[in-house]
Design an enzyme around this catalytic site. Sequence first.
Site, PDB file in Angstrom:
ATOM      1  N   ARG A 111       1.873   4.805  -0.937  1.00  0.00           N
ATOM      2  CA  ARG A 111       0.800   3.837  -0.739  1.00  0.00           C
ATOM      3  C   ARG A 111       0.777   2.847  -1.903  1.00  0.00           C
ATOM      4  O   ARG A 111       1.154   3.185  -3.002  1.00  0.00           O
ATOM      5  CB  ARG A 111      -0.545   4.556  -0.631  1.00  0.00           C
ATOM      6  N   GLY A 112       0.346   1.634  -1.606  1.00  0.00           N
ATOM      7  CA  GLY A 112       0.280   0.609  -2.637  1.00  0.00           C
ATOM      8  C   GLY A 112       1.455  -0.347  -2.599  1.00  0.00           C
ATOM      9  O   GLY A 112       1.524  -1.275  -3.398  1.00  0.00           O
ATOM     10  N   CYS A 113       2.370  -0.130  -1.682  1.00  0.00           N
ATOM     11  CA  CYS A 113       3.529  -1.006  -1.540  1.00  0.00           C
ATOM     12  C   CYS A 113       3.276  -1.969  -0.383  1.00  0.00           C
ATOM     13  O   CYS A 113       2.747  -1.580   0.652  1.00  0.00           O
ATOM     14  CB  CYS A 113       4.795  -0.188  -1.250  1.00  0.00           C
ATOM     15  N   ALA A 114       3.667  -3.224  -0.572  1.00  0.00           N
ATOM     16  CA  ALA A 114       3.515  -4.219   0.495  1.00  0.00           C
ATOM     17  C   ALA A 114       4.434  -3.896   1.671  1.00  0.00           C
ATOM     18  O   ALA A 114       4.079  -4.101   2.823  1.00  0.00           O
ATOM     19  CB  ALA A 114       3.820  -5.615  -0.040  1.00  0.00           C
ATOM     20  N   SER A 115       5.613  -3.399   1.380  1.00  0.00           N
ATOM     21  CA  SER A 115       6.540  -2.993   2.428  1.00  0.00           C
ATOM     22  C   SER A 115       6.400  -1.488   2.650  1.00  0.00           C
ATOM     23  O   SER A 115       5.703  -0.803   1.914  1.00  0.00           O
ATOM     24  CB  SER A 115       7.974  -3.357   2.042  1.00  0.00           C
TER      25      SER A 115
END
Length: 139
Positions: free
Chosen positions: A49-53
Amino acid sequence: MSIKRAADEIREEFSWLEDWEARYAHIIDLGKNNPPLNGDERTEDTRVRGCASQVWMVTDVTGEQLGLRAESDAIIVSGLIALLIRLYAGAELKEAAEFDAESLLDEIGVKGALTAQRSNGLASMLARIRKDASAALAP
């Protein structure tokens, strides 16, 4: 291989790259060689979690060593993952829990050139690696 030794090799490799465009192209090339996870390994539990992709990360512990495999749907993130795998795969758990990868990535000119979203995603991946290594060290 120790993280320190892998970091030294990465520093040397990136020292030959003259600008951000060359680093970017190299990171993309690294990502192209990153093997995919098995389909059943791409789950909500392995998603970072926390990734744009989309990023999925699997850590395995064998004895006192960390195993790391990961995949992304974005090619630049796949390259960042390939760098992290080179740093952490096979490392001692204590070293993995304590290593300052942010400083290394800043030193080789990667971290500062990323967008805010990519930087946040990278921080999330590094936090996950440290968390998993620390959890494996806990009694």
